[in-house]
Design a protein around this motif. Sequence first.
Motif, short mmCIF file in Angstrom:
data_model
loop_
_atom_site.label_atom_id
_atom_site.label_comp_id
_atom_site.label_asym_id
_atom_site.label_seq_id
_atom_site.Cartn_x
_atom_site.Cartn_y
_atom_site.Cartn_z
N GLU A 16 0.47 -1.38 0.24
CA GLU A 16 -0.10 0.31 0.63
C GLU A 16 0.98 1.52 -0.40
O GLU A 16 0.30 1.71 -1.07
CB GLU A 16 -0.65 -0.47 0.79
CG GLU A 16 -1.95 -1.71 1.18
CD GLU A 16 -3.13 -0.95 0.28
OE1 GLU A 16 -2.93 0.20 -0.73
OE2 GLU A 16 -3.88 -2.37 -0.08
N GLU A 49 -4.04 5.44 0.02
CA GLU A 49 -2.87 4.46 -0.35
C GLU A 49 -2.75 4.92 0.54
O GLU A 49 -3.35 3.76 2.02
CB GLU A 49 -2.00 4.50 -1.43
CG GLU A 49 -2.38 3.77 -2.68
CD GLU A 49 -3.71 3.14 -3.22
OE1 GLU A 49 -3.40 2.13 -2.59
OE2 GLU A 49 -4.96 3.08 -4.16
N HIS A 52 -5.02 3.36 3.85
CA HIS A 52 -5.35 2.06 3.28
C HIS A 52 -4.16 1.47 4.31
O HIS A 52 -4.25 0.97 4.83
CB HIS A 52 -4.75 1.05 2.10
CG HIS A 52 -6.26 2.16 1.29
ND1 HIS A 52 -6.12 1.92 -0.37
CD2 HIS A 52 -7.57 2.77 1.27
CE1 HIS A 52 -7.05 1.36 -0.90
NE2 HIS A 52 -7.92 2.54 0.08
N GLU A 93 -3.82 -2.48 -10.12
CA GLU A 93 -5.17 -2.01 -8.72
C GLU A 93 -4.89 -3.77 -9.39
O GLU A 93 -5.53 -4.30 -8.20
CB GLU A 93 -6.12 -1.80 -9.31
CG GLU A 93 -5.58 0.08 -8.88
CD GLU A 93 -4.78 0.25 -7.19
OE1 GLU A 93 -5.96 -1.14 -6.57
OE2 GLU A 93 -4.51 0.98 -7.46
N GLN A 126 -11.09 -2.96 -3.19
CA GLN A 126 -10.74 -3.11 -4.96
C GLN A 126 -11.33 -3.18 -6.01
O GLN A 126 -10.81 -2.63 -7.38
CB GLN A 126 -10.01 -4.41 -4.84
CG GLN A 126 -8.83 -4.40 -3.91
CD GLN A 126 -7.49 -3.34 -4.41
OE1 GLN A 126 -6.92 -2.20 -3.74
NE2 GLN A 126 -6.71 -2.53 -5.42
N GLU A 129 -11.55 0.61 -7.17
CA GLU A 129 -10.14 0.83 -7.26
C GLU A 129 -10.60 0.45 -9.66
O GLU A 129 -9.93 1.45 -9.80
CB GLU A 129 -9.49 0.61 -6.84
CG GLU A 129 -8.96 0.80 -5.27
CD GLU A 129 -8.25 2.00 -4.72
OE1 GLU A 129 -7.33 1.53 -4.89
OE2 GLU A 129 -8.87 2.80 -4.26
FE1 FEO Z 1 -4.65 0.56 -2.11
FE2 FEO Z 1 -5.40 0.86 -4.33
O1 FEO Z 1 -5.28 -0.27 -2.99
#
Ligand code: FEO
Length: 171
Positions: A16, A49, A52, A93, A126, A129
């Motif tokens: 990440e 990110e 994340h 991704e 995900q 994304e």
């Molecule tokens: Fe953290 Fe774009 O996945």
Amino acid sequence: MNKQLLNEFSNQINKEYYSAFLYLSMSNWLNEAGMPGAANWTYVQYQEELAHAENLFRYLQYRDEIVQLMKIDQPDKEWDSVLDVFKNVLSHEKKVTASINNLTTEAINASDHAARIFLEWYVSEQVEEEANASDLIHKFKMAGDNPNALLMLDSQLATRTFVAPVVPGVG
Ligand code: FEO
């Protein structure tokens, strides 16, 4: 937490942070390429990110685990076009999706149902994304080399703002 699962969590944190660096590098290139809106979009993705990674970190701390922080690889710094950037976003991704799926499988194999439930947010994220990246690839393909269409699309991407995600289960 099972040691193998803890290692996989640490690897995911590293991925990440690498993702954050990759998007920051893309933002840099897009800014230089005269696409400030796309640069903004990738900068907001950089912030996502980081969130994340931080939420995975906070989850491990909440579980009273020691987080292993590892070296972050250097990201690419050049792309052929804005379309090429977003094609790379999608392929990147897809790799992250595979990694999150593997991590979830590890949690299931370890019968760590708390970790499995925590990771559900990442599994759903995900999907979003990949969908966002596919949508932008489609739009940039439609815009082609038309300067007006590219400018309009770029100004749409300039409106993206960062909203800190609320990830359940981090304490
Ligand atoms: Fe953290 Fe774009 O996945």
